[in-house]
Design an enzyme around this catalytic site. Sequence first.
Site, PDB file in Angstrom:
ATOM      1  N   ILE A  83     -47.255 -43.455   4.202  1.00 11.62           N
ATOM      2  CA  ILE A  83     -46.583 -42.501   3.317  1.00 11.62           C
ATOM      3  C   ILE A  83     -47.605 -41.940   2.337  1.00 11.62           C
ATOM      4  O   ILE A  83     -48.320 -42.686   1.663  1.00 11.62           O
ATOM      5  CB  ILE A  83     -45.445 -43.197   2.541  1.00 11.62           C
ATOM      6  CG1 ILE A  83     -44.443 -43.813   3.519  1.00 11.62           C
ATOM      7  CG2 ILE A  83     -44.764 -42.215   1.595  1.00 11.62           C
ATOM      8  CD1 ILE A  83     -43.624 -44.931   2.899  1.00 11.62           C
ATOM      9  N   LYS A  84     -47.655 -40.605   2.297  1.00 10.81           N
ATOM     10  CA  LYS A  84     -48.651 -39.958   1.443  1.00 10.81           C
ATOM     11  C   LYS A  84     -47.979 -39.495   0.155  1.00 10.81           C
ATOM     12  O   LYS A  84     -46.962 -38.789   0.194  1.00 10.81           O
ATOM     13  CB  LYS A  84     -49.215 -38.751   2.199  1.00 10.81           C
ATOM     14  CG  LYS A  84     -50.691 -38.503   2.041  1.00 10.81           C
ATOM     15  CD  LYS A  84     -51.116 -37.462   3.051  1.00 10.81           C
ATOM     16  CE  LYS A  84     -52.511 -36.972   2.776  1.00 10.81           C
ATOM     17  NZ  LYS A  84     -52.853 -35.855   3.660  1.00 10.81           N
ATOM     18  N   VAL A  85     -48.536 -39.900  -0.966  1.00 11.57           N
ATOM     19  CA  VAL A  85     -48.013 -39.456  -2.267  1.00 11.57           C
ATOM     20  C   VAL A  85     -49.183 -38.894  -3.079  1.00 11.57           C
ATOM     21  O   VAL A  85     -50.329 -39.307  -2.899  1.00 11.57           O
ATOM     22  CB  VAL A  85     -47.347 -40.626  -3.046  1.00 11.57           C
ATOM     23  CG1 VAL A  85     -46.137 -41.170  -2.307  1.00 11.57           C
ATOM     24  CG2 VAL A  85     -48.347 -41.742  -3.338  1.00 11.57           C
TER      25      VAL A  85
ATOM     26  N   THR B 101     -51.600 -35.642   7.871  1.00 10.60           N
ATOM     27  CA  THR B 101     -50.958 -34.335   7.761  1.00 10.60           C
ATOM     28  C   THR B 101     -50.656 -34.102   6.287  1.00 10.60           C
ATOM     29  O   THR B 101     -50.788 -35.012   5.467  1.00 10.60           O
ATOM     30  CB  THR B 101     -49.631 -34.284   8.557  1.00 10.60           C
ATOM     31  OG1 THR B 101     -48.688 -35.181   7.954  1.00 10.60           O
ATOM     32  CG2 THR B 101     -49.838 -34.674  10.014  1.00 10.60           C
TER      33      THR B 101
ATOM     34  N   ALA C 298     -47.815 -39.049   6.535  1.00 10.36           N
ATOM     35  CA  ALA C 298     -46.812 -37.997   6.356  1.00 10.36           C
ATOM     36  C   ALA C 298     -46.539 -37.918   4.856  1.00 10.36           C
ATOM     37  O   ALA C 298     -46.312 -38.943   4.209  1.00 10.36           O
ATOM     38  CB  ALA C 298     -45.541 -38.349   7.119  1.00 10.36           C
TER      39      ALA C 298
END
Length: 217
Positions: A82-84, A27, A56
């Site tokens: 975890i998306k960065v 997402t 996310a």
Amino acid sequence: MKFFVDTAEVDAIRELNDLGMVDGVTTNPSLIMKSGRDIKEVTKEICEMVDGPVSAETVALDADGMIAEGRELAKIADNIAIKVPLTWDGLKACKVLSSEGRMVNVTLCFSANQALLAAKAGATFISPFIGRIDDLSLDGMDLIGDIRTIYDNYGFETQILAASIRSLNHMKDAALIGADVATAPPAVIKSMANHVLTDKGLDAFMSDWAKTGQKIL
Ligand code: G3P
């Protein structure tokens, strides 16, 4: 090649997941906006449905903010990635979060050098955006090939997650080049089943079958 579904639409994920087609979900803030849902609520629902990683995305622009948001998102479920973003601060956050044993997906990658930095920062996934490179009249698939070569040269374990996939050719070419994962909208994954000759052949079989007057059931 693993299939991730690039959406926050729960019903669409469920349909593909029931068929065993979903190895994970991605997402981003735009997809959360499109879903009209609360990020934590919808992400939790997806995490409960899907066994694999569910990305996310953080929205802070500084490393400390990304780290804090990443830890908060990781509380949603054990399968959160975890998306960065691929910025200098994003790399700092990647290093800290991956050192804590969390899955990190470094997104918005548009060059092989960026992908090299993400691997060195311990990223679980690197997300090169193929479609957006194609939009510039370049070939996004060249980038996937370059990253594959570089990661294989040095044995980096970071998985190449081909993103911004928009077409059947993107799916096929990503698989041929050796992307570890392709994340695509549900409609692209479903359209992989389509072929004009399948439809034509089926029409002919149905027409001939009708002439036999037989029934199977
Ligand atoms: O996986 C990234 C994706 O959501 C972006 O796709 O089509 O907006 O470039 P697109």
